[in-house]
Each structure stands twice: as C-alpha cells, then as structure tokens.
Design a protein around this motif. Structure first.
Motif, mmCIF file in Angstrom:
data_model
loop_
_atom_site.group_PDB
_atom_site.id
_atom_site.type_symbol
_atom_site.label_atom_id
_atom_site.label_comp_id
_atom_site.label_asym_id
_atom_site.label_seq_id
_atom_site.Cartn_x
_atom_site.Cartn_y
_atom_site.Cartn_z
ATOM 1 N N GLN A 121 0.832 -1.207 0.000
ATOM 2 C CA GLN A 121 0.000 0.000 0.000
ATOM 3 C C GLN A 121 0.870 1.261 0.000
ATOM 4 N N LEU A 122 1.923 1.276 0.800
ATOM 5 C CA LEU A 122 2.835 2.426 0.843
ATOM 6 C C LEU A 122 3.505 2.651 -0.512
ATOM 7 N N ARG A 124 2.465 1.614 -3.529
ATOM 8 C CA ARG A 124 1.462 2.038 -4.518
ATOM 9 C C ARG A 124 1.171 3.527 -4.394
ATOM 10 N N THR A 125 1.048 3.999 -3.167
ATOM 11 C CA THR A 125 0.765 5.416 -2.942
ATOM 12 C C THR A 125 1.888 6.290 -3.483
ATOM 13 N N LYS A 126 3.126 5.907 -3.228
ATOM 14 C CA LYS A 126 4.277 6.677 -3.720
ATOM 15 C C LYS A 126 4.411 6.584 -5.237
ATOM 16 N N ARG A 128 2.174 6.381 -7.531
ATOM 17 C CA ARG A 128 1.208 7.195 -8.277
ATOM 18 C C ARG A 128 1.787 8.551 -8.650
ATOM 19 N N ARG A 129 2.722 9.051 -7.828
ATOM 20 C CA ARG A 129 3.295 10.381 -8.055
ATOM 21 C C ARG A 129 4.618 10.335 -8.808
ATOM 22 N N GLU A 168 2.676 -1.345 -11.967
ATOM 23 C CA GLU A 168 2.439 0.058 -12.355
ATOM 24 C C GLU A 168 2.782 0.281 -13.832
#
Length: 174
Positions: A121-122, A124-126, A128-129, A168
């Motif tokens: 989860q961590l 994936r969040t990073k 995205r940017r 990704e």
C-alpha cells in the motif's frame, strides 16, 4: 456542622509527592506516556525514587499510566499514520521503556501477510506520483529506501517494490 476534608499535608514528603503528581499529570495532559518515561522525567527533575514509585503506583492504580494500553495505541497509530513495520514498532516501544512481554503481546496481531500488505500500500501510494521511464532503478532505490526507513526487511522491500513497479508499468501501458 459539615464535614470538611483534612488540610493538605504540609510535610516535606507530602509536598514532594504532590509536586511529582502535578508534574506527571501535566506530562500526561500532552500525550499518553509510559511508566518509564514518567520515571525518567521525575528523576531528571530530582525527585527521589521512593517519591517517584509512590506517585507512579498511584497513577497506575487509577488507570492513568498503563503501558499495555499505551503500546496498543502507539502501534495502532504508527501503523496507520506512518506504516511502520513490526521491527520498527518494537524498537520504538523498547525505547519508550515498554517491557518485552508487552511488546510481544501487542505485536502478535500483526502477521507477515498484514505487514506485506501495508508495504504494498505504501509503495502504490508513492508510485502514483512518480514519473516512470525505461530504467526505473532510481525510483526503485528510493522506494526500497522508504520501506527500509520504516523498518521493513530488505527482502520484503525488494520483492514488494519490484512487483509493484511491474504492476504500475503494466497499468500505465493500458
């Protein structure tokens, strides 16, 4: 005639107990603390061990100092807000003066699967940017470093980062 409370003790030890109790209550107003943290503050301020023990025992009796409750809240908060691993949480609790038995009991609920899910989860969040290119070595190193700083093992960090980078890339192609 109405009954009244006896006057506060004017003895030196009574005054010291009251001052130590007031200090502990001020500290607990800001945030929850472990018994060891409060004891360290009392020692730092020059209170003798017998005064510290009396005050801390009384605060524990009334439920204001509870290391198990502190550890449970700490783990819940740090996992949700910063994504810390079991290893990092154990180190933080140890630094706060929580007993090893309490640490083991509190961290028993976190299994390897839950820890890996949080790492994914961590990442994936990073991701995205991030701007991805053909050679994502730099991005991969940054993400592995981010997980390492949160206490994840190198093996878990590498597995998660490589899998999420591949996912990704696939997602962005479609």
């Amino acid at each position: 005639m109405t009954a009244s409370c006896p006057p506060p003790s004017t003895s030196e030890s009574g005054r010291r107990d009251e001052q130590a109790r007031a200090l502990c209550l001020r500290l607990l107003t800001a945030r929850a603390r472990t018994r060891a943290e409060l004891a360290a503050q009392l020692t730092k301020r020059g209170y003798p061990d017998d005064v510290s023990n009396r005050v801390l025992d009384r605060l524990a009796t009334v439920g204001l100092v509870d290391d198990t409750d502190f550890a449970e809240q700490w783990v819940r908060s740090r996992r949700a807000n910063t994504g810390k691993s079991r290893r990092a949480l154990a180190a933080e609790l140890h630094t706060k003066g929580v007993d090893n038995e309490v640490i083991t009991a509190v961290l028993a609920d976190i299994d390897a699967g839950a820890e890996r899910d949080r790492a994914e989860q961590l990442v994936r969040t990073k991701l995205r940017r991030e701007v991805l290119s053909e050679d994502d070595t730099k991005v991969g190193r940054r993400l592995i470093g981010m997980l390492a700083r949160r206490g994840y093992s190198q093996a878990v960090a590498c597995e998660v980062v490589f899998a999420e980078l591949a996912a990704e890339r696939q997602r962005r192609r479609v």
